[in-house]
Write a protein that holds these residues in place. Structure first.
Motif, PDB file in Angstrom:
ATOM      1  N   LEU A  91      36.395  28.044  36.007  1.00  0.00           N
ATOM      2  CA  LEU A  91      35.893  27.622  38.013  1.00  0.00           C
ATOM      3  C   LEU A  91      37.634  28.132  38.176  1.00  0.00           C
ATOM      4  O   LEU A  91      37.880  28.320  39.624  1.00  0.00           O
ATOM      5  CB  LEU A  91      35.461  26.775  37.720  1.00  0.00           C
ATOM      6  N   VAL A  92      38.829  27.381  37.350  1.00  0.00           N
ATOM      7  CA  VAL A  92      40.147  27.366  37.777  1.00  0.00           C
ATOM      8  C   VAL A  92      40.609  29.302  38.028  1.00  0.00           C
ATOM      9  O   VAL A  92      41.026  29.455  38.970  1.00  0.00           O
ATOM     10  CB  VAL A  92      41.199  27.410  36.692  1.00  0.00           C
ATOM     11  N   ILE A  93      39.871  30.247  37.204  1.00  0.00           N
ATOM     12  CA  ILE A  93      40.201  31.715  37.353  1.00  0.00           C
ATOM     13  C   ILE A  93      39.348  31.886  38.946  1.00  0.00           C
ATOM     14  O   ILE A  93      40.076  32.196  39.565  1.00  0.00           O
ATOM     15  CB  ILE A  93      39.910  32.642  35.934  1.00  0.00           C
ATOM     16  N   GLN A  94      38.808  31.360  39.426  1.00  0.00           N
ATOM     17  CA  GLN A  94      37.253  31.918  39.593  1.00  0.00           C
ATOM     18  C   GLN A  94      38.803  30.621  41.211  1.00  0.00           C
ATOM     19  O   GLN A  94      38.294  32.105  42.616  1.00  0.00           O
ATOM     20  CB  GLN A  94      36.045  31.016  40.735  1.00  0.00           C
ATOM     21  N   SER A  95      38.769  29.364  41.485  1.00  0.00           N
ATOM     22  CA  SER A  95      39.808  29.511  42.809  1.00  0.00           C
ATOM     23  C   SER A  95      40.973  30.037  42.331  1.00  0.00           C
ATOM     24  O   SER A  95      41.846  30.443  43.898  1.00  0.00           O
ATOM     25  CB  SER A  95      39.901  28.299  42.448  1.00  0.00           C
ATOM     26  N   LEU A  96      41.260  30.503  41.464  1.00  0.00           N
ATOM     27  CA  LEU A  96      43.135  31.705  41.808  1.00  0.00           C
ATOM     28  C   LEU A  96      42.873  32.786  42.123  1.00  0.00           C
ATOM     29  O   LEU A  96      42.965  33.387  43.128  1.00  0.00           O
ATOM     30  CB  LEU A  96      43.779  31.676  40.674  1.00  0.00           C
ATOM     31  N   ARG A  97      40.899  32.875  42.036  1.00  0.00           N
ATOM     32  CA  ARG A  97      41.439  34.533  42.940  1.00  0.00           C
ATOM     33  C   ARG A  97      40.589  34.119  44.312  1.00  0.00           C
ATOM     34  O   ARG A  97      41.209  35.090  45.245  1.00  0.00           O
ATOM     35  CB  ARG A  97      40.200  35.322  42.619  1.00  0.00           C
TER      36      ARG A  97
END
Length: 674
Positions: A91-97
């Protein structure tokens, strides 16, 4: 999901010259993955380990610096946490993207060994947005859409989009082919099929878009399709957009709902998310739990308005929140101006007009939407007043022959509605001409309200069951329907809340209640009705389901007309008068009794009205002939200055200040006249 061996090679760009090093570049989908992986998890490996055979301590190079692959024990974020580490990191990766930190997302993928999504997900998203319908359908099975019904529905949505875009391009031949060969075999319901077929007859593109409520294909229709299709794909494979933001918003919403004194800034919607956040950065913060200061809640009298000579029965704020109108047993109505100053000690407040031309006691009133006209009801007479000059604009033609109990202006400003004890509900235009009526209703109306969305009229009152003469005993049984057993000619009375469809004037629901019903008000979202109910109860009804949500208790009501209202930010609170001379305030959603406010003299507090433009101000009126303005504690202290506003003197003044102690008692009189 974890990076597979081929994922590592693609993402980290391993070269023969780098035994243990690679570059962490922009976060892009890897070239391969195992679509059969359950819930995005690999076969029990710990964080950072994968089937690639890469050893602990493997590092990647970022801007000339190496980033070490981290291997952590366990599967949760912390030892005492219930949060799954892989889900959190993805989820953090998705948010960063989503917010544009592409290289940071790639670095986190490399360091953690977790991949945000399969390459098939990225491909599917591209297929939909580029209109590659055949490839999109083929990808559904690879993304875990295995349920037969779900697969059919997803294929229908794709085919419908394809059909509509062909119609938009005016390619009716190809569109008809899709309808016959792709949509019809899916066995959709006949009504939907007929509707889609009828679109072939649209006059032009604008007509088509209006009928299906969408824009052209380069616009948002494909993105909406992608959102619709997402519900068929396991969320562990295709993470819903803005998932982390959604979770944080849910947490903030929960904190707001849990804060029973919350009365802060109105939340604003987040575009495209269906969620909301506050407009004030200080009201909600991710750094701490939200909790409103009780001292900021309106529970202190800051002004006392004195001008009536007898019981004050009702009051209403103007829509701009600057004027307050009150009506009384003394046959007058008064319009007060309440200044906008935040500091009650410096706020200007005065009588603007005293409306004396009433032949009877005045019980109800209503402001026009533009605040230029004030309606008053005295016995059976309705009078229109110019609220800007105080001039009487005339008495309406006699339409009611019993006491008018309710006046409500329509939310669109086109007219108003009156209700009375003569069982009539009448619709008037803005100029006071009778436009329509409900005929003779089933109840003697004691109050009514119109929902803000202009769809319903909610009326409360006494219902008279028709009297049926008792024909006498028959086989030992009494057949006197609607009459007391063995008592011919006696009618049975009951009280009801009736919900009418405003457009058709037909009842949607008729709910029998016990006790007297004295007032009804509607929440701003048009969902809830608040009904004062004897003995000693206020009922909160859900109008959509016609169900009782909760009962609010504590106040006293047995013999008098007591009125309540919604108030505060988003209508979070319910305030009501009471026959014990107090004002009662509850938290609407929990039903918790928050405050019992004293200060009025002997007799009932008859009505309460919350300022529509100031969530921290409301007014109450009482048998003691006064009106009180309630606000939060000034300066965070419990003591306050109370301004007593009385009948203007010859100079148009009349404002004196008195110091009141913490209990609301008079400490001393300053004698200052402004």
């Amino acid at each position: 999901m974890r990076l597979s061996e081929r994922d590592d090679e693609s993402l980290l760009s391993i070269s023969p010259s780098m035994a243990n090093d690679a570059f962490a570049g922009p976060s892009t989908p890897s070239t391969s993955a195992n679509p059969g992986t359950s819930n995005g998890h690999s076969n029990g490996h710990t964080n950072g380990a994968s089937t690639s055979g890469l050893k602990e301590g493997f590092s990647v190079r970022k801007s000339g610096k190496s980033v070490t692959r981290v291997s952590l024990p366990g599967k949760t974020l912390y030892d005492d946490s219930l949060v799954d580490r892989e889900e959190f990191v993805r989820l953090v990766i998705q948010s960063l993207r989503e917010v544009g930190y592409i290289e940071s997302a790639a670095t986190l993928e490399a360091e953690s060994g977790y991949e945000m999504e399969l390459p098939q997900v990225s491909d599917f998203r591209r297929y939909i947005l580029d209109g590659l319908w055949g490839e999109a359908e083929d990808a559904l099975l690879q993304l875990g859409v295995a349920d037969h019904d779900a697969l059919y529905e997803a294929r229908f949505l794709i085919s419908r989009q394809k059909y509509l875009e062909l119609l938009e391009e005016d390619d009716t031949t190809a569109a008809l082919h899709v309808l016959r060969t792709e949509i019809t075999p899916l066995n959709i319901d006949t009504e939907t099929l007929h509707f889609l077929s009828s679109l072939l007859m649209c006059a032009d593109t604008a007509d088509l878009r209006q009928r299906v409520n969408w824009d052209d294909s380069p616009g948002s229709s494909r993105r909406r399709l992608l959102s619709e299709l997402q519900r068929f794909i396991p969320s562990s494979i295709m993470i819903p957009p803005r998932r982390f933001s959604t979770l944080l918003t849910q947490a903030l919403t929960y904190q707001r709902q849990s804060c029973i004194y919350h009365n802060g800034p109105t939340p604003l919607p987040i575009p495209g998310s269906g969620s909301s956040l506050t407009s004030s950065s200080s009201a909600f913060s991710l750094y701490r739990d939200h909790l409103c200061d009780k001292n900021a809640f309106p529970r202190i009298t800051t002004m006392i308005l004195e001008g009536h000579t007898d019981e004050v029965w009702n009051l209403k704020w103007s829509h701009d929140g600057q004027f307050l109108a009150t009506v009384s047993k003394d046959q007058t109505a008064i319009i007060w101006k309440v200044g906008p100053e935040e500091d009650a000690a410096t706020r200007e407040c005065s009588q603007v007009f005293v409306l004396r031309d009433h032949e009877y006691e005045v019980g109800c009133l209503a402001w026009s939407i533009d605040d230029k006209v004030l309606l008053t009801g005295a016995d059976h007479v309705i009078t229109r007043w110019n609220a800007q000059t105080g001039a009487c604009m005339g008495k309406l033609p006699s339409a009611h022959h019993e006491t008018v109990t309710a006046l409500v202006w329509l939310p669109d400003g086109s007219g108003f509605i009156s209700g009375a004890l003569d069982r009539k509900i009448i619709l008037w235009d803005a100029d006071g001409k009778q436009r329509d009526n409900w005929g003779t209703t089933a109840i003697r109306v004691t109050d009514l309200a119109v929902t803000p969305d202009l769809t319903r009229v909610v009326a409360v009152g006494m219902y008279h069951v028709p009297t049926v003469p008792n024909p006498g005993p028959h086989n030992g049984a009494d057949s006197g329907t609607g009459a007391a057993a063995g008592t011919p000619g006696v009618s049975q009375r009951e009280t009801r809340m009736i919900v009418y469809d405003l457009a058709t004037k037909q009842p949607e629901a008729s709910i029998r209640l016990e006790g007297e019903l004295t007032s009804v008000s509607i929440s701003q979202d048009s969902r809830y009705a608040l009904v004062n109910h004897t003995p000693d109860e206020i009922h909160l009804w859900d109008l959509n389901t016609a169900r009782l949500v909760r009962k609010l208790t504590g106040q006293r009501q047995g013999n008098h007309v007591i009125r309540s209202c919604f108030g505060g930010v988003d209508g979070n609170f319910v305030a009501s008068g009471s026959e014990d001379a107090n004002v009662y305030i509850w938290h609407r959603d929990s039903g918790a009794l928050l405050e019992v406010l004293s200060g009025h003299g002997r007799g009932s507090v008859n009505a309460v009205a919350w300022n529509p433009r100031n969530a921290r101000m409301f007014a109450s009126c009482s048998d003691d002939a006064t009106v009180r303005i309630w606000e939060s504690e000034p300066g965070g202290t419990f003591s306050s200055d109370i301004a007593r506003i009385s009948e203007p003197d010859s100079k148009g003044k009349g404002k004196t200040r008195e110091r009141w102690d913490a209990t609301g008692g008079r400490a001393h009189t300053s004698g200052l006249t402004l």
